[in-house]
Design an enzyme around this catalytic site. Structure first.
Site, PDB file in Angstrom:
ATOM      1  N   ASP A  30       1.035  -1.009  -0.046  1.00  0.00           N
ATOM      2  CA  ASP A  30      -0.094   0.178   0.050  1.00  0.00           C
ATOM      3  C   ASP A  30       0.899   1.160  -0.052  1.00  0.00           C
ATOM      4  O   ASP A  30       1.900   1.131   0.736  1.00  0.00           O
ATOM      5  CB  ASP A  30      -0.848   0.016   1.221  1.00  0.00           C
ATOM      6  CG  ASP A  30      -2.204   0.940   0.981  1.00  0.00           C
ATOM      7  OD1 ASP A  30      -3.037   0.426   0.813  1.00  0.00           O
ATOM      8  OD2 ASP A  30      -2.005   2.063   1.095  1.00  0.00           O
ATOM      9  N   LYS A  35      -0.593   3.110   7.040  1.00  0.00           N
ATOM     10  CA  LYS A  35      -1.358   1.736   7.173  1.00  0.00           C
ATOM     11  C   LYS A  35      -0.591   0.491   7.038  1.00  0.00           C
ATOM     12  O   LYS A  35      -0.680  -0.589   7.794  1.00  0.00           O
ATOM     13  CB  LYS A  35      -2.141   1.842   5.676  1.00  0.00           C
ATOM     14  CG  LYS A  35      -3.575   1.024   5.802  1.00  0.00           C
ATOM     15  CD  LYS A  35      -4.259   1.440   4.613  1.00  0.00           C
ATOM     16  CE  LYS A  35      -5.275   2.582   4.763  1.00  0.00           C
ATOM     17  NZ  LYS A  35      -6.429   2.588   3.643  1.00  0.00           N
ATOM     18  N   GLU A 152     -14.882  -8.352  -7.134  1.00  0.00           N
ATOM     19  CA  GLU A 152     -14.832  -8.725  -5.676  1.00  0.00           C
ATOM     20  C   GLU A 152     -16.360  -8.310  -4.974  1.00  0.00           C
ATOM     21  O   GLU A 152     -16.763  -7.379  -5.262  1.00  0.00           O
ATOM     22  CB  GLU A 152     -13.964  -8.077  -4.764  1.00  0.00           C
ATOM     23  CG  GLU A 152     -13.952  -8.365  -3.335  1.00  0.00           C
ATOM     24  CD  GLU A 152     -14.203  -9.766  -2.970  1.00  0.00           C
ATOM     25  OE1 GLU A 152     -13.166 -10.551  -3.484  1.00  0.00           O
ATOM     26  OE2 GLU A 152     -14.829 -10.484  -2.336  1.00  0.00           O
ATOM     27  N   LEU A 154     -17.508  -9.017  -1.745  1.00  0.00           N
ATOM     28  CA  LEU A 154     -17.598  -9.031  -0.474  1.00  0.00           C
ATOM     29  C   LEU A 154     -18.527  -8.041   0.171  1.00  0.00           C
ATOM     30  O   LEU A 154     -18.500  -6.943  -0.310  1.00  0.00           O
ATOM     31  CB  LEU A 154     -16.291  -9.048   0.369  1.00  0.00           C
ATOM     32  CG  LEU A 154     -15.456  -7.794   0.203  1.00  0.00           C
ATOM     33  CD1 LEU A 154     -15.855  -6.749   1.045  1.00  0.00           C
ATOM     34  CD2 LEU A 154     -13.809  -8.354   0.405  1.00  0.00           C
ATOM     35  N   LYS A 210     -19.591  -6.348 -11.269  1.00  0.00           N
ATOM     36  CA  LYS A 210     -19.635  -5.922  -9.941  1.00  0.00           C
ATOM     37  C   LYS A 210     -20.646  -4.636 -10.236  1.00  0.00           C
ATOM     38  O   LYS A 210     -21.629  -4.747  -9.030  1.00  0.00           O
ATOM     39  CB  LYS A 210     -18.332  -5.326  -9.723  1.00  0.00           C
ATOM     40  CG  LYS A 210     -18.528  -4.626  -8.222  1.00  0.00           C
ATOM     41  CD  LYS A 210     -18.752  -5.531  -7.062  1.00  0.00           C
ATOM     42  CE  LYS A 210     -19.001  -4.708  -5.623  1.00  0.00           C
ATOM     43  NZ  LYS A 210     -19.461  -5.291  -4.594  1.00  0.00           N
ATOM     44  N   ASN A 214     -24.283  -4.781  -8.045  1.00  0.00           N
ATOM     45  CA  ASN A 214     -24.458  -3.363  -7.099  1.00  0.00           C
ATOM     46  C   ASN A 214     -25.651  -2.529  -7.351  1.00  0.00           C
ATOM     47  O   ASN A 214     -26.511  -1.974  -6.893  1.00  0.00           O
ATOM     48  CB  ASN A 214     -23.184  -2.501  -6.994  1.00  0.00           C
ATOM     49  CG  ASN A 214     -22.447  -2.881  -5.826  1.00  0.00           C
ATOM     50  OD1 ASN A 214     -22.815  -4.028  -5.278  1.00  0.00           O
ATOM     51  ND2 ASN A 214     -21.162  -2.477  -5.342  1.00  0.00           N
ATOM     52  N   GLY A 259     -36.132   1.649   4.691  1.00  0.00           N
ATOM     53  CA  GLY A 259     -35.463   2.497   5.681  1.00  0.00           C
ATOM     54  C   GLY A 259     -34.803   3.524   4.929  1.00  0.00           C
ATOM     55  O   GLY A 259     -35.411   4.193   3.945  1.00  0.00           O
ATOM     56  N   CYS A 266     -19.285   1.902  -1.955  1.00  0.00           N
ATOM     57  CA  CYS A 266     -19.886   1.004  -3.385  1.00  0.00           C
ATOM     58  C   CYS A 266     -20.930   1.429  -3.948  1.00  0.00           C
ATOM     59  O   CYS A 266     -20.968   1.770  -4.959  1.00  0.00           O
ATOM     60  CB  CYS A 266     -19.484  -0.561  -2.856  1.00  0.00           C
ATOM     61  SG  CYS A 266     -17.789  -0.957  -2.503  1.00  0.00           S
ATOM     62  N   LYS A 269     -21.775   4.786  -5.440  1.00  0.00           N
ATOM     63  CA  LYS A 269     -20.600   5.095  -6.787  1.00  0.00           C
ATOM     64  C   LYS A 269     -20.740   4.190  -7.759  1.00  0.00           C
ATOM     65  O   LYS A 269     -20.596   4.767  -8.818  1.00  0.00           O
ATOM     66  CB  LYS A 269     -19.346   5.396  -6.256  1.00  0.00           C
ATOM     67  CG  LYS A 269     -18.423   4.038  -5.678  1.00  0.00           C
ATOM     68  CD  LYS A 269     -17.074   4.239  -6.162  1.00  0.00           C
ATOM     69  CE  LYS A 269     -16.652   2.697  -5.797  1.00  0.00           C
ATOM     70  NZ  LYS A 269     -15.576   1.957  -6.287  1.00  0.00           N
TER      71      LYS A 269
HETATM   72  P1  NAD Z   1     -10.104   1.859   0.358  1.00  0.00           P
HETATM   73  O1  NAD Z   1     -10.336   3.262   0.051  1.00  0.00           O
HETATM   74  O2  NAD Z   1     -10.416   1.403   1.741  1.00  0.00           O
HETATM   75  O3  NAD Z   1      -8.740   1.151  -0.022  1.00  0.00           O
HETATM   76  C1  NAD Z   1      -7.699   1.600  -1.079  1.00  0.00           C
HETATM   77  C2  NAD Z   1      -6.482   1.393  -0.677  1.00  0.00           C
HETATM   78  O4  NAD Z   1      -5.585   1.436  -1.641  1.00  0.00           O
HETATM   79  C3  NAD Z   1      -5.871   2.326   0.258  1.00  0.00           C
HETATM   80  O5  NAD Z   1      -5.291   1.632   1.328  1.00  0.00           O
HETATM   81  C4  NAD Z   1      -5.111   3.326  -0.465  1.00  0.00           C
HETATM   82  O6  NAD Z   1      -4.046   3.757   0.375  1.00  0.00           O
HETATM   83  C5  NAD Z   1      -4.650   2.254  -1.461  1.00  0.00           C
HETATM   84  N1  NAD Z   1      -3.909   2.981  -2.692  1.00  0.00           N
HETATM   85  C6  NAD Z   1      -4.395   4.025  -3.401  1.00  0.00           C
HETATM   86  N2  NAD Z   1      -3.663   4.256  -4.601  1.00  0.00           N
HETATM   87  C7  NAD Z   1      -2.528   3.284  -4.335  1.00  0.00           C
HETATM   88  C8  NAD Z   1      -1.507   3.298  -5.210  1.00  0.00           C
HETATM   89  N3  NAD Z   1      -1.249   3.821  -6.188  1.00  0.00           N
HETATM   90  N4  NAD Z   1      -0.687   2.217  -4.896  1.00  0.00           N
HETATM   91  C9  NAD Z   1      -0.929   1.416  -3.636  1.00  0.00           C
HETATM   92  N5  NAD Z   1      -2.041   1.606  -2.829  1.00  0.00           N
HETATM   93  C10 NAD Z   1      -2.595   2.551  -3.322  1.00  0.00           C
HETATM   94  O7  NAD Z   1     -11.060   0.950  -0.901  1.00  0.00           O
HETATM   95  P2  NAD Z   1     -11.915  -0.336  -0.764  1.00  0.00           P
HETATM   96  O8  NAD Z   1     -13.198  -0.073  -0.059  1.00  0.00           O
HETATM   97  O9  NAD Z   1     -10.972  -1.288  -0.158  1.00  0.00           O
HETATM   98  O10 NAD Z   1     -12.052  -0.305  -2.120  1.00  0.00           O
HETATM   99  C11 NAD Z   1     -11.205  -0.790  -3.211  1.00  0.00           C
HETATM  100  C12 NAD Z   1     -11.662  -1.217  -4.569  1.00  0.00           C
HETATM  101  O11 NAD Z   1     -12.516  -2.327  -4.374  1.00  0.00           O
HETATM  102  C13 NAD Z   1     -12.618  -0.356  -4.920  1.00  0.00           C
HETATM  103  O12 NAD Z   1     -12.493  -0.132  -6.525  1.00  0.00           O
HETATM  104  C14 NAD Z   1     -14.051  -0.798  -4.514  1.00  0.00           C
HETATM  105  O13 NAD Z   1     -15.076  -0.288  -5.533  1.00  0.00           O
HETATM  106  C15 NAD Z   1     -13.635  -2.240  -4.729  1.00  0.00           C
HETATM  107  N6  NAD Z   1     -14.732  -2.745  -3.815  1.00  0.00           N
HETATM  108  C16 NAD Z   1     -14.826  -2.700  -2.527  1.00  0.00           C
HETATM  109  C17 NAD Z   1     -15.646  -3.507  -1.485  1.00  0.00           C
HETATM  110  C18 NAD Z   1     -15.931  -2.853  -0.166  1.00  0.00           C
HETATM  111  O14 NAD Z   1     -16.641  -3.490   0.473  1.00  0.00           O
HETATM  112  N7  NAD Z   1     -15.089  -1.959   0.351  1.00  0.00           N
HETATM  113  C19 NAD Z   1     -16.182  -4.585  -1.895  1.00  0.00           C
HETATM  114  C20 NAD Z   1     -16.046  -4.753  -3.442  1.00  0.00           C
HETATM  115  C21 NAD Z   1     -15.338  -4.123  -4.280  1.00  0.00           C
END
Ligand code: NAD
Length: 439
Positions: A30, A35, A152, A154, A210, A214, A259, A266, A269
């Site tokens: 990351d 983090k 994903e 989840l 995905k 959603n 509700g 997610c 957006k």
């Molecule tokens: P998040 O913001 O919690 O995590 C993103 C991470 O990527 C951060 O820790 C950030 O520091 C890191 N990051 C950003 N740019 C970077 C780079 N250039 N190099 C390395 N690290 C970098 O987001 P999230 O909720 O984990 O979502 C991530 C993706 O997964 C999104 O596309 C989201 O739509 C998708 N997604 C999320 C979920 C969910 O429940 N959160 C479920 C399915 C899919």
């Protein structure tokens, strides 16, 4: 098997820990060094049930490490999952792909031998060929870098369980029976052997999967919330209506609770991103239903404001309102596009003094909304309040005894926007109750 996970937020940290649990040697990467330090100490930088246990277990076992170095990640493995954020662009509903392309740009120079880059981030359809083209041009291994799409599904609050035991796996490739497919089948071996439905498809279908999922979930929530609007005018009960509809297996009750509507990082957006991309592709007509789902969702937030006006009058200056809930849903500390905070913010803007309480999300809320007041104890938080709003359905709130609570306020009025309070009990305890989905 050795693999990396690039981007270790809600999705990536969970994926990395679960891949270690499945027996792999995992390097999480990351760009946020703070983090990385927290993750290397075996803790999650956010709240997600069971994740701390897995992180502690596998950072201790040596199967899981985190780094901020792309060179280290590229060297470590031949399979790289990408899970960086794809937020909404400022000022439009389109996806901001800058993090994704930043990650690909920085990973590329280290890809000196054949590798597979499997993207999990949610993107607009048509992104995979751009990523593949970029890697072909900029990675020293060129054509020997293959791209796979692995959306994903989840859910935050059950992310670990959903990752270890997903209801389906989607793997998208541009060539049949590729090396990329073999590597991903190996990575997900235990999950596939457990009988998980595994759909191997092309890039475009995997990318769309995905956003389409959603969009459906958002529409299902907005459908019952549209019915709730009719219930409010007609004296019907939207929760009971949902029960009745839900017994039809073609409809199903899960994910259909009337509700305050959907929020989070997610659904909103992805809905906006899906609509925008469909417009670009000339398929805008197909998304009318999704625009309406979005509009219904916005109206639910306004309905809570209207009920507040009905209880306190339209001049909210000097009024004290307590909000139960800051997270976008229970069992997470994620406040991205939280309906609860959107309502709290609006009431603050209208002049009310708003005190918010939440079991897990207060630190995040404080950072984003310093203008609001905060309280740790949901019972003490109602003292001197003119109105209580129940906006995120944490079980902790549902368990509070309304009789005991009534003794703490001189204005026992509550609006239940999530439908989980036993309003008969609350009324018996002397509360004036209002709710979404009921007249
Ligand atoms: P998040 O913001 O919690 O995590 C993103 C991470 O990527 C951060 O820790 C950030 O520091 C890191 N990051 C950003 N740019 C970077 C780079 N250039 N190099 C390395 N690290 C970098 O987001 P999230 O909720 O984990 O979502 C991530 C993706 O997964 C999104 O596309 C989201 O739509 C998708 N997604 C999320 C979920 C969910 O429940 N959160 C479920 C399915 C899919």
């Amino acid at each position: 098997m050795k693999l990396t996970v690039i981007g270790c937020g809600y999705l990536g940290a969970t994926h990395a820990a679960c891949m270690a649990e499945l027996g792999h040697e995992v390097l999480g990467m990351d760009s946020d060094i703070d983090k990385v330090h927290v993750l290397n100490s075996g803790k999650a930088p956010f709240f997600e049930r069971d994740l701390d246990n897995l992180l502690a277990k596998h950072t201790a076992s040596g199967r899981l490490k985190f780094t901020a170095s792309y060179a280290e990640a590229a060297e470590f493995a031949d399979l790289h999952f990408i899970a960086v954020g794809t937020p909404q662009q400022h000022g439009t509903a389109a996806y901001d792909l800058s993090h994704l392309f930043d990650a690909v740009t920085k990973l590329a120079p280290g890809l000196t031998r054949p590798a597979v880059v499997a993207v999990k981030s949610t993107v607009p359809v048509g992104t995979a060929p751009r990523v593949a083209e970029f890697l072909r041009e900029h990675a020293p291994a060129g054509d020997l870098v293959q791209v796979a799409w692995n959306p994903e599904f989840l859910r935050e609050s059950s992310a670990v369980e959903d990752t270890l035991r997903p209801d389906r796996l989607v793997l998208g490739f541009n060539a049949p029976r590729s090396w990329a497919e073999a590597l991903l089948r190996q990575a997900f071996g235990k999950i596939i052997e457990a009988g998980t439905p595994t759909i191997v498809t092309d890039w475009a279908t995997a990318e769309l999967a995905k956003g389409a999922a959603n969009s459906f979930l958002a529409t299902k929530i907005s459908f019952i919330n549209a019915m709730a609007e009719v219930c409010e005018k007609s004296g019907a009960n939207a929760a009971e209506l949902a029960d009745i509809l839900g017994h039809d297996i073609r409809i199903g009750r899960r994910g259909m609770r009337p509700g305050l509507g959907f929020g989070g990082g997610c659904l909103p957006k992805d809905l906006g991103g899906f609509i925008t991309r469909a417009d670009e592709l000339g398929a805008g007509e197909a998304t009318g239903i999704l625009r309406e789902a979005d509009a219904v969702n916005a109206r639910r937030r306004r309905r809570v404001i209207d009920l507040t006006f009905e209880e306190l009058g339209t001049d909210l200056r000097g009024k004290r309102i307590t909000v139960w809930g800051a997270a976008f849903k229970p069992e997470t500390d994620d406040i991205r596009d939280s309906p609860a905070l959107a309502v709290a913010q609006k009431l603050h803007d209208l002049g009310a003094t708003v005190t918010v309480t939440d079991p897990k999300a207060l630190d995040n809320a404080r950072k984003l909304h310093p203008e609001l007041d905060y309280a740790d104890d949901p019972i003490a938080a109602v003292e001197d309040a003119d109105l209580l709003l129940h906006l995120t359905e944490w079980p902790r709130f549902t368990r509070i005894d309304p009789r005991q609570l009534a003794t703490r306020t001189t204005s026992p009025k509550v609006i239940d926007a999530r439908g989980t309070l036993d309003l008969d009990r609350w009324r018996d305890a002397g509360w004036i109750t209002r709710a979404l989905g009921r007249s």
